[in-house]
Design an enzyme around this catalytic site. Structure first.
Site, PDB file in Angstrom:
ATOM      1  N   ARG A  65       0.777  -1.247  -0.021  1.00  0.00           N
ATOM      2  CA  ARG A  65      -0.047   0.033  -0.089  1.00  0.00           C
ATOM      3  C   ARG A  65       0.633   1.178  -0.054  1.00  0.00           C
ATOM      4  O   ARG A  65       0.215   2.323   0.336  1.00  0.00           O
ATOM      5  CB  ARG A  65      -1.001   0.231   1.283  1.00  0.00           C
ATOM      6  N   LYS A 123       2.391  11.030 -11.720  1.00  0.00           N
ATOM      7  CA  LYS A 123       1.378  10.329 -12.536  1.00  0.00           C
ATOM      8  C   LYS A 123       2.241   8.951 -12.954  1.00  0.00           C
ATOM      9  O   LYS A 123       3.205   8.844 -13.419  1.00  0.00           O
ATOM     10  CB  LYS A 123       0.978  10.911 -13.863  1.00  0.00           C
ATOM     11  N   GLU A 140       8.109  16.897 -25.887  1.00  0.00           N
ATOM     12  CA  GLU A 140       7.585  17.348 -24.615  1.00  0.00           C
ATOM     13  C   GLU A 140       7.939  18.618 -24.208  1.00  0.00           C
ATOM     14  O   GLU A 140       7.110  19.251 -23.426  1.00  0.00           O
ATOM     15  CB  GLU A 140       7.700  15.968 -23.429  1.00  0.00           C
ATOM     16  N   LYS A 200       6.218  22.674 -15.297  1.00  0.00           N
ATOM     17  CA  LYS A 200       5.284  21.446 -14.730  1.00  0.00           C
ATOM     18  C   LYS A 200       5.365  21.687 -13.279  1.00  0.00           C
ATOM     19  O   LYS A 200       4.103  21.375 -12.887  1.00  0.00           O
ATOM     20  CB  LYS A 200       5.998  20.141 -15.217  1.00  0.00           C
ATOM     21  N   ARG A 255      -4.060  21.005 -14.641  1.00  0.00           N
ATOM     22  CA  ARG A 255      -2.957  20.119 -15.019  1.00  0.00           C
ATOM     23  C   ARG A 255      -3.366  19.457 -16.119  1.00  0.00           C
ATOM     24  O   ARG A 255      -2.292  19.097 -16.955  1.00  0.00           O
ATOM     25  CB  ARG A 255      -2.858  19.031 -13.820  1.00  0.00           C
TER      26      ARG A 255
END
Length: 371
Positions: free
Chosen positions: A127, A149, A191, A233, A247
């Site tokens: 977890r 992410k 990017e 970012k 975002r």
């Protein structure tokens, strides 16, 4: 006692108790001082792939040996096509096989695929265990390693199974870019380019001036590009960690790009290549909606081309190419009730997330895809 190079620069992701530094410079990866502030633990697990392991795994292992009694390594197959449950389980196999506890620190040594999978494994194992991003590709340094992410792909959609889980540290050693294949370098530039149209036109001006230097891997130019990308970012993620609003602008070009990746089969187009063509398509959609003029769309198109990225999307279906794109884009995470939401340029340096009529999107796809 060794110290982190004075030439390095730190950008902070400000998320309260989950805040962490992004350290950018050289002579970082193999320096024990880089990792001195990390939480203590009995063991570390380096997650890397068959391409990166021979280049950098020994350096990282030696640096971590000063802090952790046991440093284990798991080497995964390389490529976007392996970003799935089967490969993810190899990380869990290693963790369980070595009896790793919840203080074990995972180190993601590689590009975006390794970073995403290692982060997802860290979020899930017991977890949640700490992890560190050590990105070795330009794309990972400026985008996927930053912001928490984590995910794996599903055959029906990219990055659809994952979690938001922040690392303890991001280490961007610019020296690792020396071994990057030219195609991967261009993918990373895709990017980087996105940050100009959505947030900073001065940076877009800078990219136009310094694109040749970036392609030549000029260390000073790369340092500035990585730093500014991470600053933008960090500013966005600090305001919207879980992509409930702002975002989403970081996905400029990604709705089209993810459809290309899924439609072609993961690994056939690099992520940054899909983003490059996707930005051209998104800019054209913005133009047809009256949000930007033709000069802006052409300026972006030229910059994408100079970076060595494709300008045209591929044909995904000979009978109904636009229909196939639309089908794949409806699986995008920004879609709401089946309505596709696009990140569009709402004037230079500004982005918005909104829907567009299917008929208009079809026109854009037809105009921007290779015959």
């Amino acid at each position: 006692m060794s110290t982190v190079s004075s030439a390095s620069h730190t950008v902070t992701i400000d998320l309260g108790e989950r805040s962490y530094p992004i350290v950018i410079g050289t002579e970082l990866l193999g320096n024990p001082a880089t990792y001195a502030a990390l939480p203590k633990g009995a063991a570390a697990l380096i997650v890397t792939n068959t391409t990166v392991a021979p280049l950098y795994a020994d350096q990282l292992r030696a640096a971590l040996a000063a802090k952790y009694a046991q440093v284990h390594t798991v080497v995964l197959p390389d490529g976007e096509e392996h970003k799935n449950w089967q490969t993810l389980n190899l990380i869990f196999d290693a963790l369980l096989g070595h009896g790793c506890d919840r203080k074990t620190v995972l180190f993601a040594l590689g590009g975006g695929v390794i970073g995403d999978m290692t982060g997802f494994a860290a979020a899930s194992y017991m977890r949640g265990v700490p992890f560190v991003q050590v990105p070795t590709t330009l794309l990972a340094q400026v985008d996927s390693s930053v912001g928490g992410k984590t995910a794996i792909n599903h055959p029906l959609g990219k990055n659809m199974i994952g979690a938001f889980y922040q690392p303890q540290l991001v280490v961007c050693d610019l020296a690792t870019l020396d071994t990057l294949e030219p195609r991967q370098l261009s993918a990373g530039l895709g990017e980087i380019i996105k940050y100009g149209p959505i947030a900073d036109m001065d940076f877009m001006d800078w990219l136009q001036t310094h694109m040749d230097a970036l392609l030549a891997r000029d260390r000073t130019a790369l340092a500035h590009a990585v730093r500014r990308s991470c600053e933008i970012k960090a500013w966005v993620v600090g305001q919207d960690e879980r992509e409930s609003g702002l975002r989403a602008i970081l996905n400029f070009g990604h709705t089209f790009g993810h459809a290309i990746e899924a439609g072609m089969g993961y690994g056939n187009w690099l992520h940054g290549e899909g983003v490059g063509a996707g930005m051209v398509m998104a800019a054209e959609l913005s133009r047809r909606l009256g949000l930007v003029d033709a000069a802006f769309a052409e300026r972006l198109r030229t910059l994408v081309q100079r970076a060595g990225l494709p300008l045209c999307g591929p044909l995904l279906d000979a009978a109904d190419n636009a229909g196939r794109y639309l089908e794949l884009m409806r699986v995008d995470k920004k879609s709401e009730a089946g309505e596709i939401r696009f990140v569009l340029i709402d004037g230079p340096g500004q982005a918005t997330v909104r829907a567009a009529p299917d008929a208009l999107v079809r026109e854009v796809i037809d105009a921007c895809c290779a015959a």
